[in-house]
Each structure stands twice: as structure tokens, then as C-alpha cells.
Design an enzyme around this catalytic site. Structure first.
Site, PDB file in Angstrom:
ATOM      1  CE  LYS A   8      -1.388 -16.890   2.061  1.00 28.70           C
ATOM      2  NZ  LYS A   8      -2.551 -17.789   2.239  1.00 28.70           N
ATOM      3  CG  ASP A  10      -7.606  -0.989   2.181  1.00 30.12           C
ATOM      4  OD1 ASP A  10      -8.263  -0.031   2.620  1.00 30.12           O
ATOM      5  OD2 ASP A  10      -7.669  -1.373   0.994  1.00 30.12           O
ATOM      6  CE1 TYR A  29      -4.604   0.162   0.453  1.00 26.92           C
ATOM      7  CE2 TYR A  29      -3.822   2.370   0.918  1.00 26.92           C
ATOM      8  CZ  TYR A  29      -4.843   1.514   0.584  1.00 26.92           C
ATOM      9  OH  TYR A  29      -6.099   2.009   0.380  1.00 26.92           O
TER      10      TYR A  29
END
Ligand code: NAI
Length: 363
Positions: A192, A249, A125
Site C-alpha cells: 500500500k 495474513d 503484526y
């Protein structure tokens, strides 16, 4: 002189309507605020050739606190994101998004009460991107291939995902401090790391180290995809979630869905020096100018701002009045009416909803 001087950015799309309703509600609470109204976004691009002129940053730096409506990031004009630009310029590294059930809005779950804490400065991001087919991208591809890391197709665009020890430490520490301050019992690090070992893996490793310094708060970690499923199956299993930027987000919009939608989800961007309060949602262009959008998320962002300013009484007054109006389910905006009855018939306008809250405050 007013007790608090606050920068107010009405924003684009539904922004001016929902901030107008919010300011009326805040003023009716009796709190002493002088607003410095500042234009940013779409409406100033032509004049200043940027959606984020310097005076916006200067005003927030001066006042330290801002309440902001949503801003449009124009597509194809070279501006990556106005919101990311603002957060970076003010080093607002922590994004807090409380997800708490409100009464009477027809949401699928009852008694959801969790907090999403999103890292605001790094990750995909952060917007370090290379366009397909450019000389820079070709050079980057060659370098990556020379290093023996991977072969990348010539027609690929590339985004870079930086996640640092210092950035991760700062946000995870913030999440634990928040948990302590707000009497929360658990922090979950979402990642992750099984696939992205050097970025999410690093975030996880740092999270585990930081967690050891807060033995009074429980800690666990979860993979982001499994987290999405668990949130939908049983949101009550979660307390404070701390996530890298992009997952934060996405997961916060999912969480807004748990409590009835984006019109009800507030947020705060916090740094060491400045604080900026804004709803999770965007400019909702299809509702702009119609005085029909739900101002609740904006009003709840103002409630968070009042708490930040130490105005707990005014914050509680507004929060209780909002709950009262919602619990009656009569004077509510189209989105809530639709969830409750399957139709928008009988919905009230943005400004009337604000007025109903003001009346409820007097009740
Ligand atoms: P959005 O959040 O504006 O809209 C998504 C959906 O939620 C739409 O169906 C919209 O009508 C509904 N919605 C949003 N807020 C609502 C409210 N207060 N009351 C009732 N319904 C509401 O997201 P979208 O369409 O992806 O983005 C539109 C624009 O907003 C884009 O230019 C984007 O860059 C910008 N944006 C700005 C943000 C900010 O300023 N922090 C955050 C997210 C998007």
C-alpha cells in the site's frame, strides 16, 4: 534409529484430532519418522504459566523440523500471540502458503495455482502496541506531536509498523529463490505504498531492486486492495505473491477461499536454520473434540514437510491419495460435503477421512 526426528505439536482445539489423522497418513506412506510429541498452548498454561515453555523451542532447535497443529492465543492473559512468539524465537521469517485447486471440493474456481509468501517477523503484526490511556502511550503521543508529525487523540491505542530494508530484502529474495526453485514465472510484490510511503514504500523500493537480480523471473507490483479484487475476479493472473506480514495474513485467508476454504490450505514457516509446518487455519473451537474437522490442510502441511526432508516419494504418494479421495467426493468431511451438496449429511469423520487416504495409498 528413525531416519528423521521431528517435533510434533498437536496443538489446541481441533489440533489433536487433525494431527492424529495426519500422523497415521504419514506413517502409512512408509516414511521413517520418529515424532517427539510436545505440548504447547492452552493445555500447558496453568502448569508453566506460558503457552510456549522453553522445552518447545529447545525441541525444535534440536530436531530442526516441526509439524504443528493450531494453537490458541488466550485473550486477556498478556500473551500477544503464541504463533508469533514461536516464529520469532526460531527466526522463521518466511511463511509459504501454496494455494492450489484440489479436485472435487466444489470450490468456485478451477486450476488456481499460486503461492503466498508472507514476511513473518515485522510489520503491524510484530505486535509493538501501546494501550490507550497509559503513561507510555501519553509519552509516545507527546513525542509524535513534538516532532510535528500529527495530532493523535488522547484516547487512542497505538500500533507500530516497522518494515526494514534488511527484512524486506530477505523475504523478497526468498520469494525469487522460491520462484526459481519451483519453476514459477512471476513474483508480485503486494503493498500500500501509495499511502504508507516509508514502510510499504520501502518494501516496494527494495522489491524492485531485488527483482533486477532475477531477470529470468517476471516482476510486477500491486496495491493490496486492488489485489484482493483481482484475486476474486481472476486468480489465474497470479503466480507468486510476496507481502508484508499483515497483508499476507489477510490475503492468504482470502486465497484459501478460492480453493474451497481453510480446511484445505497448508503452510510452512521457514528460516535459515529451522522449519515449522502448519495449516493456515486456527483451532476452530466450535468443531473441537467432535472428530469432524477437515485434516487436509494439516496433511498437506505434512506433505510440504516431507518434501523439505527430501522424502519426495512419500510426499507424492500422500498427495495423490488425498486428491483421489477428494475427487470421488464420497468420504469427505462436513465442510466439503456442505460445499458440494448444501448439506453435511453423509460427511465422514476426521479419522475416517484419514483412513480413506491410507486406503487410497494402497490402491
Ligand atoms: P479458525 O481458522 O480457527 O476458524 C475460521 C473458520 O474456519 C471457522 O468457521 C472454522 O470452523 C473453519 N475451519 C478452520 N479450520 C477448519 C478445518 N480444518 N476444517 C473445517 N473447518 C475449519 O479461525 P478463528 O476462529 O479466527 O480462530 C480460532 C483460534 O485459532 C484463535 O484462538 C486464534 O488465535 C487461533 N489461530 C491459530 C492459528 C495458528 O495456530 N497458526 C492461526 C489462526 C488462528
Amino acid at each position: 534409529m528413525a531416519k528423521h526426528l521431528v517435533t510434533l505439536i498437536p496443538g489446541d482445539g481441533i489440533g489433536p484430532e487433525i494431527t492424529r489423522a495426519t500422523v497415521s497418513v504419514v506413517e502409512a506412506s512408509g516414511v521413517d519418522i520418529e515424532w517427539e510429541v510436545i505440548k504447547a498452548g492452552q493445555s500447558v498454561i496453568e502448569q508453566y504459566n506460558t503457552p510456549l515453555p522453553d522445552y518447545v523451542i529447545d525441541s525444535i532447535k534440536k530436531n530442526k523440523v516441526a509439524l504443528k497443529g493450531p494453537l490458541t492465543t488466550p485473550i486477556g492473559t498478556g500473551f500477544r500471540s503464541v504463533n508469533v512468539g514461536l516464529r520469532k524465537a526460531l527466526n522463521l521469517y518466511a511463511n509459504i502458503r501454496p494455494i492450489k485447486t484440489l479436485p472435487g471440493n466444489g470450490a468456485r474456481y478451477e486450476d488456481v495455482d499460486l503461492v503466498v509468501i508472507r514476511e513473518n517477523m515485522e510489520d503491524l503484526y510484530a505486535g509493538i502496541e501501546f494501550e490507550k490511556g497509559t503513561a507510555k502511550t501519553r509519552e509516545l503521543i507527546e513525542t509524535i506531536e513534538k516532532l510535528g508529525e500529527a495530532s493523535i487523540k488522547d484516547d487512542a491505542g497505538i500500533s507500530i509498523k516497522p518494515i526494514s530494508v534488511s527484512g524486506s530484502e530477505r523475504i523478497v529474495r526468498f520469494a525469487f529463490e522460491y520462484a526459481q526453485k519451483h519453476k514459477r514465472s512471476k513474483v508480485s510484490a503486494i503493498h500500500k505504498a501509495n499511502i504508507m510511503k516509508h514502510t510499504d514504500g520501502l518494501f516496494l523500493e527494495v522489491s524492485r531492486d531485488v527483482a533486477k537480480k532475477y531477470p529470468d523471473i517476471a516482476f510486477d507490483d500491486k496495491i493490496v486492495d486492488a489485489t484482493c479484487m483481482s484475486l476474486v475476479l481472476n486468480p489465474h493472473n497470479f503466480d507468486v505473491l510476496v507481502l508484508p506480514n499483515l497483508y499476507g495474513d489477510i490475503v492468504s485467508d482470502l486465497c484459501a477461499g478460492l480453493i474451497g476454504g481453510l480446511g484445505l490450505a497448508p503452510g510452512a514457516n521457514i528460516g535459515d536454520e529451522y522449519a515449522l509446518f502448519e495449516p493456515v487455519h486456527g483451532t476452530a473451537p466450535s468443531h473441537a473434540g467432535k472428530n469432524e474437522a477437515n485434516p487436509s490442510a494439516q496433511i498437506l502441511s505434512a506433505v510440504m514437510m516431507l518434501e523439505h526432508l527430501g522424502e519426495f516419494e512419500a510426499a507424492a504418494k500422500i498427495y495423490d491419495a488425498l486428491r483421489l479421495v477428494l475427487s470421488k467426493g464420497e468420504q469427505v468431511t462436513y465442510d466439503i460435503k456442505r460445499t458440494l451438496t448444501g448439506s453435511t449429511d453423509g460427511a465422514v469423520s476426521t479419522s475416517d477421512f484419514g483412513q480413506a487416504i491410507i486406503e487410497a495409498m494402497g490402491a
